[in-house]
Design an enzyme around this catalytic site. Structure first.
Site, PDB file in Angstrom:
ATOM      1  N   CYS A 166       0.843  -1.200   0.000  1.00 29.69           N
ATOM      2  CA  CYS A 166       0.000   0.000   0.000  1.00 29.69           C
ATOM      3  C   CYS A 166       0.874   1.244   0.000  1.00 29.69           C
ATOM      4  O   CYS A 166       2.105   1.171   0.035  1.00 29.69           O
ATOM      5  CB  CYS A 166      -0.940   0.007   1.209  1.00 29.69           C
ATOM      6  SG  CYS A 166      -0.067   0.247   2.773  1.00 29.69           S
ATOM      7  N   CYS A 191       3.291   1.548   2.831  1.00 28.24           N
ATOM      8  CA  CYS A 191       4.503   0.746   2.620  1.00 28.24           C
ATOM      9  C   CYS A 191       5.531   1.563   1.849  1.00 28.24           C
ATOM     10  O   CYS A 191       6.717   1.591   2.198  1.00 28.24           O
ATOM     11  CB  CYS A 191       4.185  -0.531   1.842  1.00 28.24           C
ATOM     12  SG  CYS A 191       3.142  -1.701   2.706  1.00 28.24           S
ATOM     13  N   ASP A 194      10.639  27.376 -32.583  1.00 30.10           N
ATOM     14  CA  ASP A 194      11.722  27.747 -33.485  1.00 30.10           C
ATOM     15  C   ASP A 194      11.259  27.431 -34.913  1.00 30.10           C
ATOM     16  O   ASP A 194      10.406  26.568 -35.116  1.00 30.10           O
ATOM     17  CB  ASP A 194      12.969  26.938 -33.120  1.00 30.10           C
ATOM     18  CG  ASP A 194      14.122  27.217 -34.051  1.00 30.10           C
ATOM     19  OD1 ASP A 194      14.386  28.386 -34.322  1.00 30.10           O
ATOM     20  OD2 ASP A 194      14.744  26.245 -34.520  1.00 30.10           O
ATOM     21  N   ASP A 225      15.207  22.643 -31.371  1.00 25.39           N
ATOM     22  CA  ASP A 225      16.006  21.465 -31.690  1.00 25.39           C
ATOM     23  C   ASP A 225      16.786  20.960 -30.495  1.00 25.39           C
ATOM     24  O   ASP A 225      17.494  19.954 -30.592  1.00 25.39           O
ATOM     25  CB  ASP A 225      16.944  21.732 -32.872  1.00 25.39           C
ATOM     26  CG  ASP A 225      17.948  22.842 -32.578  1.00 25.39           C
ATOM     27  OD1 ASP A 225      18.093  23.210 -31.399  1.00 25.39           O
ATOM     28  OD2 ASP A 225      18.587  23.326 -33.523  1.00 25.39           O
TER      29      ASP A 225
END
Length: 738
Positions: A18, A21, A427, A626
């Site tokens: 769970c 945990c 760009d 890029d």
């Protein structure tokens, strides 16, 4: 601390059940000296770990985690395979226990509903319940481990609820007169104990099965990695495990095989399908010296590859690592949920105890059975599994879905932030346009011979101008060949010239053309003006005082750019184009792409400043570039998106990398982010609502008004259903199309 000592890795975590945990593992790991970061993803059962190797080792971290009842897998290149084996073994174990529990729980429930008044019914139910407790023994073992370390989790709630119901029933079975003498009704709740374990086990079984589907993207990517390679030695060829291949080895690749390493073709030629990496569907011709990538498929010919990157250094391995880290990262909303989950179990235990006390205070001993039932129901129904799974399952499926569609998302923050973007700066070169200049117009003025084309081709071959490659590529397709030159000279800022057989040839700008040609025809000047208005670069070629041809070179718009821009605008995102090109070129490309706002003649600093200005106006900005020239702007944006081209993907720069040149991935990425965040909100809503409504009902608030008291058996069923429904809701995204 030396930066070189820092180690970042992902380790599988075992035995978690769970959200608490996951929080326990995180807290125990972060408390260790030398650990800088520890983030556990419950959905993938992984921990993203950053630690100082000079201060602590993975083995020491493992010992600490084992001490609190969990474990991690470390060492070796096949950790993922070991994790899958452990998960498969865990699934089989839970499956056997679930089948065994239900085989006994069903007759147990029948007896409690139909034959409860029969003699010895309680004893028969006790006999049936004991094996069920054995099938659910892990809940009790884990609860004791947690208690030893002063913590609690879902197993604590299950173990407490089952124990209270069982002990109460056992006392009434062994000593029935104890309560009867006080005038209190004698009840047994063996069926509640048995059905709680049966339902919780069933929920865990369905949850484990569903969680396995969330990591399907990673398994698909890992399936692209060959396990062996055929190495070329002086004694012939032999197959070796991929982990034994070293840089510099020669690898033999036959038709139909996956290339096992990144490298360059050393001998032979073939066509290679690179679609799984680059997204481009057309096979690529590979000759000696050309680069090849691990995981791509050789089609027809056989060739040999010189290994340059192997193992974890290949592009495919980097992609897998990036997706794993992204799936293990946490969104900001998840950190809030983790803090809630950390205090959730103690609060629920307090509510359960308060429920018991209140019912005894209201009704005294006569309400003892009701107090026990309500307290047990609160413990069962409040399991925080759904809360812990709500965010990570949606993120895992969303990030995995992106990877399947060539959208690499760096972390959960990027995925969550992308849905808020309302302005997108792009760009021009390489993003909106192809980034590869091409000859769009070639005007032969009637004097161009084959020998002239060869001369032009040879001169441009020697030129270093960026447009020269576009012209040589065009002429190659027209059959041009190299020819000897007697002289070659570069004219700075204007072009090149050369001589052959006593004649001077020149190629370059209009300024160079004016040095040789005194006047241009009006029709030609009109055409040139039109080309210039369209943002095309003009190249002139002539012999002595004769102009032989004029070429227009342009960087064409990608086929999908306009469609992508229109779709983004329909999604409420304002699109801006930023470019270093001239105003005319920028205006033409922006018009073609359907972009209303553009900025021309911009330096990298200008782009970053433009994005910051938008942010100061309250806009959430994504920058698309890029990933190299636009790194400053990408870093300034709320979300940086890099256009990737196979090996050139800028994974370290951008939050999101598009693996192909198709701009339609942009609206898909935004759509994916919005759908994933919507799923997270849905899951968190239902998880919180479930507990908000479920806990009061389990505590018995409806009993005074409607006589409704929730049986712990049905509380456990509701708890199991909530966890499964959260995971199933997230998996809907994986099955849908972007």
């Amino acid at each position: 601390m030396a930066k070189s000592n820092l180690q970042e890795t992902i380790v599988p975590v075992l035995e978690m059940s769970c959200a608490v945990c996951a929080a326990n593992v995180e807290n125990a790991t972060r408390a260790l000296p030398g650990v800088l970061q520890a983030d556990v993803n419950l959905a993938s059962n992984d921990m993203h770990l950053v630690y100082d190797r000079s201060a602590i080792s993975l083995e020491e971290i493992q010992r600490q985690i084992r001490a609190i009842g969990y474990d991690i897998l470390i060492g070796g290149d096949n950790t993922e395979e070991k994790k899958e084996e452990k998960q498969a073994e865990r699934y089989r174990r839970i499956r056997l226990r679930t089948l065994g529990a239900w085989a006994l729980a069903i007759p147990l429930m029948v007896i409690s509903m139909v034959f409860i008044d029969k003699p010895y019914a309680a004893w028969v139910m006790l006999v049936l319940t004991l094996p069920i407790l054995y099938f659910g023994r892990r809940f009790f073992i884990n609860a004791v481990r947690q208690a030893r370390h002063g913590s609690a989790n879902m197993d604590t709630l299950v173990a407490l609820s089952v124990s209270v119901a069982f002990v109460y029933s056992l006392v009434n079975t062994l000593f029935p007169s104890l309560l009867a003498s006080s005038g209190m009704p004698v009840h047994v709740y063996y069926e509640a104990s048995g059905m709680i374990i049966a339902f919780v086990l069933l929920g865990k079984l369905l949850e484990e099965r569903a969680k396995g589907n969330t990591s399907s993207a990673i398994r698909k990517l890992m399936g692209l990695q060959p396990k062996t390679a055929r190495i070329v030695t002086p004694d012939g060829e032999k197959d070796l495990p991929i982990g034994m291949i070293r840089v510099g080895d020669r690898i033999s690749v036959r038709p139909g095989e996956r290339i096992p390493v990144d490298g360059s073709v050393d001998e032979g030629a073939s066509y290679v399908d690179e679609s799984m990496i680059s997204g481009e569907p057309v096979p690529v011709r590979k000759r000696p010296g050309d680069k090849v990538l691990s995981g791509t498929i050789n089609q027809r010919g056989a060739f040999k590859v010189r290994a340059e990157q192997v193992g974890a250094d290949t592009v495919l391995a980097r992609i897998i690592r990036m997706v794993e880290q992204a799936q293990s990262s946490k969104a900001p909303v998840q950190r809030i949920v983790d803090r809630i989950a950390g205090i959730f179990v103690p609060v629920v235990m307090g509510i359960s105890l308060l429920t018991l006390v209140l019912w005894l205070w209201i009704g005294g001993g006569q309400y003892l059975h009701m107090a026990v039932v309500s307290a047990v129901s609160v413990l069962v129904i409040a399991c925080p599994c759904a809360l812990g799974l709500a965010t990570p399952t949606a993120l895992m499926v969303g990030i995995g879905k992106g990877a399947e569609n060539h959208i690499l998302i760096k972390d959960a923050f990027a995925l969550e932030n992308l849905c808020r973007v309302n302005a997108m700066a792009m760009d021009k070169t390489g993003t909106l346009t192809s980034g590869i200049p091409r000859v769009s117009q070639f005007m032969d003025l009637g004097y161009l011979l084959k020998s002239n084309k060869d001369m032009l081709y040879t001169m441009e071959k020697r030129s270093e101008h960026p447009l020269a490659l576009a012209i040589t590529s065009y002429l190659e397709n027209k059959g041009a060949e190299e020819t000897p030159l007697e002289d070659f000279e570069s004219v700075t800022g204007m072009g090149v010239r050369a001589t052959r057989q006593g004649k001077t040839y020149w190629v370059g700008s209009q300024a160079l053309c004016r040095q040789y040609v005194s006047r241009l025809e009006k029709d030609l000047t009109d055409t040139l003006a039109q080309w210039q208005s369209q943002g095309r670069s003009i190249v002139f070629f002539g012999e002595e005082a004769s102009l032989l041809c004029v070429m227009a070179v342009s960087d064409p718009l990608k086929p999908t750019s306009r469609q992508a821009v229109e779709q983004l605008q329909r999604m409420g995102i304002e699109v801006f184009m930023l470019t270093g090109d001239s105003e005319k070129t920028a205006a033409h490309i922006a018009s073609q792409a359907g972009i209303k706002h553009f900025q021309a003649s911009m330096m990298p600093d200008d782009k970053a400043k433009f994005i910051e200005d938008l942010q100061q106006k309250g806009r959430t900005v994504a920058m698309v570039g890029d990933g190299i020239n636009d790194s400053q702007a990408l870093a300034s944006a709320n979300v940086g998106i890099a256009m990737g081209r196979g090996t050139d993907i800028a994974m370290d720069v951008a939050m999101v990398t598009l693996m192909t040149s198709d701009l339609m991935l942009l609206p898909k990425a935004v759509h994916l982010s919005r759908r994933t965040v919507k799923l997270i909100r849905q899951n968190l809503f239902w998880a919180f609502i479930y507990n908000t409504i479920g806990i009061p009902i389990a505590a018995g608030v409806l009993f005074p008004f409607y006589g409704i008291l929730l049986n712990p058996m049905w509380a456990s069923a509701a708890m199991a259903l909530s966890s499964v429904s959260v995971v199933a809701n997230a998996l809907r995204l994986g099955r849908s199309k972007l």
